[in-house]
Design an enzyme around this catalytic site. Structure first.
Site, PDB file in Angstrom:
ATOM      1  N   CYS A  67     -16.260  -8.031 -41.464  1.00  0.00           N
ATOM      2  CA  CYS A  67     -17.146  -8.885 -40.664  1.00  0.00           C
ATOM      3  C   CYS A  67     -16.314  -9.983 -39.999  1.00  0.00           C
ATOM      4  O   CYS A  67     -15.571 -10.707 -40.670  1.00  0.00           O
ATOM      5  CB  CYS A  67     -18.216  -9.500 -41.567  1.00  0.00           C
ATOM      6  SG  CYS A  67     -19.243 -10.736 -40.749  1.00  0.00           S
ATOM      7  N   ASP A  68     -16.434 -10.133 -38.695  1.00  0.00           N
ATOM      8  CA  ASP A  68     -15.655 -11.131 -37.955  1.00  0.00           C
ATOM      9  C   ASP A  68     -15.944 -12.554 -38.423  1.00  0.00           C
ATOM     10  O   ASP A  68     -15.033 -13.376 -38.516  1.00  0.00           O
ATOM     11  CB  ASP A  68     -15.929 -11.029 -36.448  1.00  0.00           C
ATOM     12  CG  ASP A  68     -15.311  -9.780 -35.834  1.00  0.00           C
ATOM     13  OD1 ASP A  68     -14.370  -9.217 -36.437  1.00  0.00           O
ATOM     14  OD2 ASP A  68     -15.770  -9.373 -34.751  1.00  0.00           O
TER      15      ASP A  68
END
Length: 114
Positions: free
Chosen positions: A10-11
């Site tokens: 997840c960024d």
């Protein structure tokens, strides 16, 4: 002990982890997919954070739930649904040991750790 909950790819979780590392803040990373979740833990989060703040209803996971689950999703059954679909949780979830925070904003983290 500070714990950061999320998933590796997840960024937003990556940004949070980078910020914590840059600011020399020790923490433990708990990957929902690898380490799992238990229903009691999720129930506690719902009680402390609130269901609307905890769940990302714009997520792919939410969109992929069947209509019946989405329509009947409430405080009574949410913990079971989230435990089976942990990527419903807005990421990251930061547990400082005193408070829990959902999402990552640099200004908010700066305030939390000042």
């Amino acid at each position: 002990m500070i714990t950061l909950y999320g998933i590796k790819n997840c960024d937003t979780v990556k940004k949070s982890r980078d910020w914590l590392a840059t600011n020399n803040i020790e923490y433990r990373f708990h990957d929902f997919r690898v380490d799992g979740l238990n229903q009691k833990q999720v129930e506690n989060w719902i009680n402390e954070i609130g269901l609307d703040a905890l769940v990302n209803k714009r997520s792919t996971t939410w969109k992929e739930l069947d209509e019946s689950t989405k329509t009947n999703f409430d405080e009574k059954n949410a913990a079971a649904v989230i435990t089976e679909n942990p990527t419903l949780i807005k990421r990251p979830l930061l547990d400082t040991g005193k408070q829990k925070h959902v999402g990552f904003k640099e200004a908010e983290y700066t305030k939390i750790f000042s």
